[in-house]
Write a protein that holds these residues in place. Structure first.
Motif, PDB file in Angstrom:
ATOM      1  N   ALA A  76      -3.865   9.047 -14.948  1.00 56.88           N
ATOM      2  CA  ALA A  76      -3.163   9.735 -13.871  1.00 56.88           C
ATOM      3  C   ALA A  76      -1.697   9.924 -14.246  1.00 56.88           C
ATOM      4  O   ALA A  76      -1.119   9.091 -14.958  1.00 56.88           O
ATOM      5  N   PRO A  77      -1.064  11.007 -13.771  1.00 53.20           N
ATOM      6  CA  PRO A  77       0.340  11.276 -14.118  1.00 53.20           C
ATOM      7  C   PRO A  77       1.274  10.109 -13.831  1.00 53.20           C
ATOM      8  O   PRO A  77       2.218   9.868 -14.586  1.00 53.20           O
ATOM      9  N   ALA A  78       1.016   9.386 -12.740  1.00 58.11           N
ATOM     10  CA  ALA A  78       1.893   8.291 -12.354  1.00 58.11           C
ATOM     11  C   ALA A  78       1.901   7.158 -13.376  1.00 58.11           C
ATOM     12  O   ALA A  78       2.821   6.335 -13.393  1.00 58.11           O
ATOM     13  N   PHE A  79       0.878   7.082 -14.241  1.00 59.66           N
ATOM     14  CA  PHE A  79       0.755   5.971 -15.187  1.00 59.66           C
ATOM     15  C   PHE A  79       0.803   6.411 -16.647  1.00 59.66           C
ATOM     16  O   PHE A  79       0.555   5.611 -17.548  1.00 59.66           O
ATOM     17  N   GLN A  80       1.135   7.670 -16.880  1.00 57.25           N
ATOM     18  CA  GLN A  80       1.104   8.177 -18.244  1.00 57.25           C
ATOM     19  C   GLN A  80       2.133   7.505 -19.151  1.00 57.25           C
ATOM     20  O   GLN A  80       1.915   7.380 -20.362  1.00 57.25           O
ATOM     21  N   GLN A  81       3.264   7.038 -18.579  1.00 58.57           N
ATOM     22  CA  GLN A  81       4.268   6.403 -19.431  1.00 58.57           C
ATOM     23  C   GLN A  81       3.741   5.115 -20.045  1.00 58.57           C
ATOM     24  O   GLN A  81       4.172   4.715 -21.129  1.00 58.57           O
ATOM     25  N   PHE A  82       2.790   4.464 -19.376  1.00 61.24           N
ATOM     26  CA  PHE A  82       2.238   3.218 -19.915  1.00 61.24           C
ATOM     27  C   PHE A  82       1.249   3.486 -21.051  1.00 61.24           C
ATOM     28  O   PHE A  82       1.224   2.766 -22.041  1.00 61.24           O
ATOM     29  N   ALA A  95      -7.153   4.825 -19.003  1.00 63.74           N
ATOM     30  CA  ALA A  95      -6.777   5.098 -17.618  1.00 63.74           C
ATOM     31  C   ALA A  95      -6.725   3.815 -16.796  1.00 63.74           C
ATOM     32  O   ALA A  95      -5.800   3.604 -15.999  1.00 63.74           O
ATOM     33  N   GLU A  96      -7.706   2.956 -16.988  1.00 65.46           N
ATOM     34  CA  GLU A  96      -7.770   1.716 -16.208  1.00 65.46           C
ATOM     35  C   GLU A  96      -6.672   0.744 -16.619  1.00 65.46           C
ATOM     36  O   GLU A  96      -6.051   0.101 -15.764  1.00 65.46           O
ATOM     37  N   ILE A  97      -6.412   0.624 -17.901  1.00 67.78           N
ATOM     38  CA  ILE A  97      -5.362  -0.280 -18.370  1.00 67.78           C
ATOM     39  C   ILE A  97      -4.000   0.206 -17.887  1.00 67.78           C
ATOM     40  O   ILE A  97      -3.191  -0.571 -17.376  1.00 67.78           O
ATOM     41  N   ALA A  98      -3.742   1.500 -18.014  1.00 67.88           N
ATOM     42  CA  ALA A  98      -2.455   2.050 -17.579  1.00 67.88           C
ATOM     43  C   ALA A  98      -2.267   1.902 -16.077  1.00 67.88           C
ATOM     44  O   ALA A  98      -1.167   1.590 -15.598  1.00 67.88           O
ATOM     45  N   ALA A  99      -3.332   2.108 -15.307  1.00 69.48           N
ATOM     46  CA  ALA A  99      -3.238   2.027 -13.844  1.00 69.48           C
ATOM     47  C   ALA A  99      -2.926   0.612 -13.371  1.00 69.48           C
ATOM     48  O   ALA A  99      -2.325   0.420 -12.314  1.00 69.48           O
ATOM     49  N   TYR A 144       0.798  -1.224   0.000  1.00 68.69           N
ATOM     50  CA  TYR A 144       0.000   0.000   0.000  1.00 68.69           C
ATOM     51  C   TYR A 144       0.837   1.284   0.000  1.00 68.69           C
ATOM     52  O   TYR A 144       0.422   2.282  -0.589  1.00 68.69           O
ATOM     53  N   TYR A 145       1.982   1.277   0.657  1.00 70.90           N
ATOM     54  CA  TYR A 145       2.835   2.458   0.598  1.00 70.90           C
ATOM     55  C   TYR A 145       3.668   2.443  -0.686  1.00 70.90           C
ATOM     56  O   TYR A 145       3.809   3.463  -1.355  1.00 70.90           O
ATOM     57  N   GLY A 146       4.198   1.266  -1.027  1.00 76.15           N
ATOM     58  CA  GLY A 146       4.973   1.150  -2.252  1.00 76.15           C
ATOM     59  C   GLY A 146       4.130   1.333  -3.500  1.00 76.15           C
ATOM     60  O   GLY A 146       4.606   1.829  -4.519  1.00 76.15           O
ATOM     61  N   GLY A 147       2.868   0.918  -3.444  1.00 74.43           N
ATOM     62  CA  GLY A 147       1.962   1.063  -4.583  1.00 74.43           C
ATOM     63  C   GLY A 147       0.823   2.007  -4.272  1.00 74.43           C
ATOM     64  O   GLY A 147      -0.340   1.745  -4.607  1.00 74.43           O
ATOM     65  N   ALA A 148       1.148   3.128  -3.634  1.00 77.29           N
ATOM     66  CA  ALA A 148       0.125   4.063  -3.136  1.00 77.29           C
ATOM     67  C   ALA A 148      -0.774   4.590  -4.246  1.00 77.29           C
ATOM     68  O   ALA A 148      -1.991   4.735  -4.056  1.00 77.29           O
ATOM     69  N   ASP A 149      -0.208   4.891  -5.413  1.00 77.29           N
ATOM     70  CA  ASP A 149      -1.014   5.454  -6.504  1.00 77.29           C
ATOM     71  C   ASP A 149      -2.100   4.491  -6.960  1.00 77.29           C
ATOM     72  O   ASP A 149      -3.158   4.923  -7.426  1.00 77.29           O
ATOM     73  N   LEU A 150      -1.845   3.196  -6.847  1.00 74.67           N
ATOM     74  CA  LEU A 150      -2.810   2.210  -7.324  1.00 74.67           C
ATOM     75  C   LEU A 150      -3.693   1.665  -6.212  1.00 74.67           C
ATOM     76  O   LEU A 150      -4.909   1.548  -6.375  1.00 74.67           O
TER      77      LEU A 150
END
Length: 412
Positions: free
Chosen positions: A315-321, A364-368, A101-107
């Motif tokens: 979300a910005p955290a997943f835009q590279q995907f 958004a869902e696929i990237a997340a 949860y802390y390591g994967g907080a964005d998700l």
């Protein structure tokens, strides 16, 4: 660096395994001693200071157990302590909280449609809430209300319901349930570390010094142990709930959590009453079943699982995907191989809700869920189950190439 995802997944598995092992040890010893305590029988001619005794048979032999209500007249040569099960259960659980949860907080921790906060703020709220729980609980126990065990438990129930509601206003539904379990487990483990074991050490010190131990220390420890006993089953429910989105991912998830605490009480009441040889209150099972049916009904009213807006932006955290060159092909692949189950309204026969609440219907869902897709369907064959949609080896290679390309591209 994409190998980090593999290593992190195995680290999470190891922490979970360790957590389950220590939890089994703690819960097993806790349930055993509560049952033993309730089953003690007072008989004539027991040694001075003995509150009761119990005869048990196990492993091909007989055990004769006697309990001293305060302490024996002399310190025994060897004394077995039951404490490390509790300590390592909490430590391993906290390690899992950090990894997942802390390591994967964005998700897993933050739902920006619930509350738009940064990762450091979310983690700080998480940590503060665990400490807050113990402080409030301990103050209640040491207040005049603490002399009334059942009154104290009623107030504690109100606190737990409030926390259930509060967590759902801050975190994802999955994280809210996990935190409610961690909140409760922190109280339970702190009971052992801060009250039960220290009080027992005071009694032992008095025995060694030749003093008569004060009975209040035993009373306090027993009260906290009783609280732990009634809180155990709900904690197990919340720790398992992350696999069942119908529990955590609904509009009434905090109400479901409140009812789970009641079920924990009704189930343990049956066992505790039975162990105390005071009958078998079958009404507790009737109440439990009714509560569970109510939970099932609440999980489908309304029939929308919580999650990101279907039209949400990436979300910005997943835009590279989503921006990786492989993404269009990956999106088409997922629409072909995964969308029949991982949709708001699954069409695959026998699937009423998207597995684990994972919906893969837009960018958004696929990237997340890129890392999960990579692990579950790229690096392993866990998805689709039994390969029911006939995903090919080349398609799995595409998923691997997409994730690794996106991760490498972010580092450049």
């Amino acid at each position: 660096m994409y190998e980090y995802a593999i290593a992190w997944e195995w680290l999470a598995f190891a922490a979970r395994w360790f957590h389950v092992i220590t939890a089994i040890a703690w819960i097993g010893s806790s349930f055993y001693f509560i049952a033993l305590d309730l089953g003690l029988v007072k008989r004539p001619h027991l040694p001075a200071g003995v509150h009761g005794e119990e005869w048990q048979v196990h492993g091909g032999g007989f055990y004769h157990i006697q309990k001293y209500l305060v302490a024996p007249a002399e310190m025994p040569e060897h004394l077995t302590w039951f404490k490390y099960e509790s300590y390592f259960t909490w430590l391993s659980g906290f390690l899992m909280l950090c990894i997942v949860y802390y390591g994967g907080a964005d998700l897993f921790l933050i739902d920006r449609h619930v509350l738009d906060i940064s990762k450091p703020v979310a983690i700080l709220i998480s940590l503060a809430s665990l400490g807050f729980g113990w402080i409030i609980y301990d103050l209640l126990c040491k207040s005049p209300l603490g002399k009334n065990t059942w009154g104290l438990m009623a107030v504690l129930y109100v606190v737990l319901v409030f926390m259930a509601w509060g967590y759902t206003q801050v975190f994802t539904g999955r994280a809210a349930f996990l935190h409610l379990g961690a909140f409760t487990a922190t109280i339970m483990s702190a009971n052992v570390f801060m009250i039960i074991i220290p009080n027992q050490k005071i009694v032992v010190a008095d025995l060694i010094a030749g003093r008569t131990p004060d009975a209040k220390y035993g009373y306090m420890a027993k009260q906290r142990s009783l609280h732990n006993n009634y809180l155990t089953l709900p904690v197990i429910f919340f720790m398992l709930s992350n696999h069942y989105p119908l529990a955590f991912g609904t509009a009434f998830n905090w109400v479901i959590a409140a009812l789970v605490f009641l079920m924990g009480v009704t189930i343990r009441h049956w066992f505790n009453t039975t162990h105390a040889r005071k009958g078998r209150p079958t009404w507790t099972w009737i109440v439990t079943v009714v509560l569970f049916i109510l939970i099932m009904w609440l999980s489908t009213v309304p029939k929308l699982l919580t999650g990101e807006d279907q039209n949400a932006s990436v979300a910005p955290a997943f835009q590279q995907f989503a921006g990786d060159p492989h993404f269009p092909a990956v999106k088409q692949l997922i629409g072909t191989r995964c969308s029949m189950c991982h949709a708001a309204e699954p069409v695959y026969e026998g699937i009423a809700r998207p597995p684990n609440g994972v919906i893969l219907e837009n960018d958004a869902e696929i990237a997340a869920h890129a890392r999960e897709i990579y692990i579950q369907a790229g690096r392993s064959h866990a998805m689709p189950p039994g390969n029911v949609t006939d995903i090919t080896p080349d398609e799995r290679k595409l998923l691997v190439a997409w994730f690794e390309s996106a991760v490498e591209g972010k580092q450049e």
